[in-house]
Motif scaffolding. Structure first.
Motif, PDB file in Angstrom:
ATOM      1  N   SER A 175      44.412  32.585  38.727  1.00 43.92           N
ATOM      2  CA  SER A 175      45.747  32.302  39.252  1.00 43.92           C
ATOM      3  C   SER A 175      46.313  30.983  38.729  1.00 43.92           C
ATOM      4  CB  SER A 175      45.720  32.275  40.792  1.00 43.92           C
ATOM      5  OG  SER A 175      44.967  31.165  41.267  1.00 43.92           O
ATOM      6  N   PHE A 176      45.465  30.154  38.141  1.00 44.93           N
ATOM      7  CA  PHE A 176      45.958  28.894  37.569  1.00 44.93           C
ATOM      8  C   PHE A 176      46.916  29.151  36.416  1.00 44.93           C
ATOM      9  CE2 PHE A 176      45.341  24.843  35.135  1.00 44.93           C
ATOM     10  CZ  PHE A 176      45.853  23.997  36.113  1.00 44.93           C
TER      11      PHE A 176
ATOM     12  N   ASN B  39      42.890  36.495  33.190  1.00 48.26           N
ATOM     13  CA  ASN B  39      43.674  37.434  33.990  1.00 48.26           C
ATOM     14  C   ASN B  39      43.547  38.850  33.458  1.00 48.26           C
ATOM     15  OD1 ASN B  39      44.962  36.432  36.290  1.00 48.26           O
ATOM     16  ND2 ASN B  39      46.492  35.328  35.087  1.00 48.26           N
TER      17      ASN B  39
ATOM     18  N   ARG C 181      34.929  38.474  42.865  1.00 49.04           N
ATOM     19  CA  ARG C 181      36.339  38.853  42.741  1.00 49.04           C
ATOM     20  C   ARG C 181      37.241  37.722  43.212  1.00 49.04           C
ATOM     21  NH1 ARG C 181      39.145  43.558  42.295  1.00 49.04           N
ATOM     22  NH2 ARG C 181      37.222  44.766  42.423  1.00 49.04           N
ATOM     23  N   ARG C 182      36.924  37.154  44.362  1.00 48.66           N
ATOM     24  CA  ARG C 182      37.749  36.056  44.880  1.00 48.66           C
ATOM     25  C   ARG C 182      37.714  34.855  43.942  1.00 48.66           C
ATOM     26  NH1 ARG C 182      35.151  37.675  49.666  1.00 48.66           N
ATOM     27  NH2 ARG C 182      33.725  35.878  49.579  1.00 48.66           N
ATOM     28  N   ARG C 183      36.524  34.555  43.397  1.00 52.28           N
ATOM     29  CA  ARG C 183      36.394  33.402  42.510  1.00 52.28           C
ATOM     30  C   ARG C 183      37.191  33.612  41.220  1.00 52.28           C
ATOM     31  NH1 ARG C 183      32.166  29.704  42.304  1.00 52.28           N
ATOM     32  NH2 ARG C 183      31.997  30.157  44.529  1.00 52.28           N
TER      33      ARG C 183
ATOM     34  N   GLU D  53      39.761  35.669  40.749  1.00 46.41           N
ATOM     35  CA  GLU D  53      41.190  35.693  41.051  1.00 46.41           C
ATOM     36  C   GLU D  53      41.714  34.284  41.291  1.00 46.41           C
ATOM     37  OE1 GLU D  53      41.412  38.334  44.362  1.00 46.41           O
ATOM     38  OE2 GLU D  53      41.474  40.154  43.113  1.00 46.41           O
ATOM     39  N   SER D  54      40.911  33.457  41.947  1.00 53.91           N
ATOM     40  CA  SER D  54      41.335  32.085  42.206  1.00 53.91           C
ATOM     41  C   SER D  54      41.473  31.301  40.910  1.00 53.91           C
ATOM     42  CB  SER D  54      40.319  31.404  43.134  1.00 53.91           C
ATOM     43  OG  SER D  54      40.640  30.042  43.305  1.00 53.91           O
ATOM     44  N   ILE D  55      40.486  31.446  40.017  1.00 52.66           N
ATOM     45  CA  ILE D  55      40.532  30.723  38.743  1.00 52.66           C
ATOM     46  C   ILE D  55      41.687  31.228  37.889  1.00 52.66           C
ATOM     47  CG2 ILE D  55      39.301  30.287  36.589  1.00 52.66           C
ATOM     48  CD1 ILE D  55      36.691  30.471  38.206  1.00 52.66           C
TER      49      ILE D  55
ATOM     50  N   SER E 193      28.935  24.841  44.270  1.00 53.41           N
ATOM     51  CA  SER E 193      30.061  25.114  45.171  1.00 53.41           C
ATOM     52  C   SER E 193      30.325  24.006  46.170  1.00 53.41           C
ATOM     53  CB  SER E 193      29.799  26.428  45.938  1.00 53.41           C
ATOM     54  OG  SER E 193      29.634  27.511  45.045  1.00 53.41           O
TER      55      SER E 193
END
Length: 203
Positions: free
Chosen positions: A124-125, A157, A116-118, A120-122, A41
């Protein structure tokens, strides 16, 4: 014959050595976590060490002086690490009545929330890859590599939310020292057959 006093001293010495060995193993593990987060990270090692210590500290809530002593950090570098970990929602600050110190502990559900954040971030690409596909005619060979990327992120997704729902379904069903049991697909999650049909390989 060994005196009873000598036997007690030997027992006490053995207990101290065992405690020292345990502390050394914990310290090695704390360093391992710090290195892992630095590599995965980009965190400064002190952040990973601090989080690692708060995962195993006794008691779970620690003040800055206790944490600094445990991870061998200066108060200045620790202050920055605590701020960043709090902003990342991995730890939280708590106070105690009659105690002016601030204490820190691992935030409830920190790991599931981070995952969850990781994810969702990935995932979203896919919005970006979708926009890129719009720049070319459908089926254009030039966009073949872009289509491959888009498929991956579109798949993520679709799969990420059922995966997280499955965790929510099993998280409270196991006792300490047990791994989560297999609860099967989360409600509404696509089955393997659904996935094959979506990929065009269904029967």
């Amino acid at each position: 014959m060994m005196s009873s006093d000598g036997g007690d001293e030997d027992t006490d010495a053995a207990r101290v050595r065992e405690q020292d060995n345990d502390a050394a193993r914990v310290q090695e593990w704390v360093e391992q976590v710090g290195t892992w987060f630095m590599q995965q990270s980009g965190w400064p090692p002190i952040m990973g060490r601090t989080l690692a210590w708060l995962m195993v500290s006794d008691p779970p809530e620690q003040n800055p002086a206790q944490i600094a002593a445990a991870v061998h950090a200066s108060r200045a570098s620790l202050t920055s690490a605590l701020r960043l970990l709090t902003e990342a929602r991995m730890i939280q600050a708590v106070t105690r009545s009659g105690d002016r110190s601030t204490y820190y502990r691992v935030a409830p559900d920190a790991w599931a929330a981070m995952l969850r954040r990781r994810l969702e971030s990935i995932a979203s690409f896919s919005d970006i890859t979708d926009e890129g596909l719009g720049l070319f005619p459908q089926g254009a060979r030039r966009a073949e590599r872009l289509r491959e990327a888009h498929r991956v992120f579109e798949w993520l997704n679709v799969e990420a939310e059922p995966l997280l729902k499955r965790w929510d379904a099993v998280r409270d069903t196991f006792t300490p020292d047990e791994t989560p049991p297999d609860a099967g697909p989360a409600p509404g999650a696509p089955t393997a057959d659904d996935n094959r049909r979506r990929e065009g390989h269904g029967e």
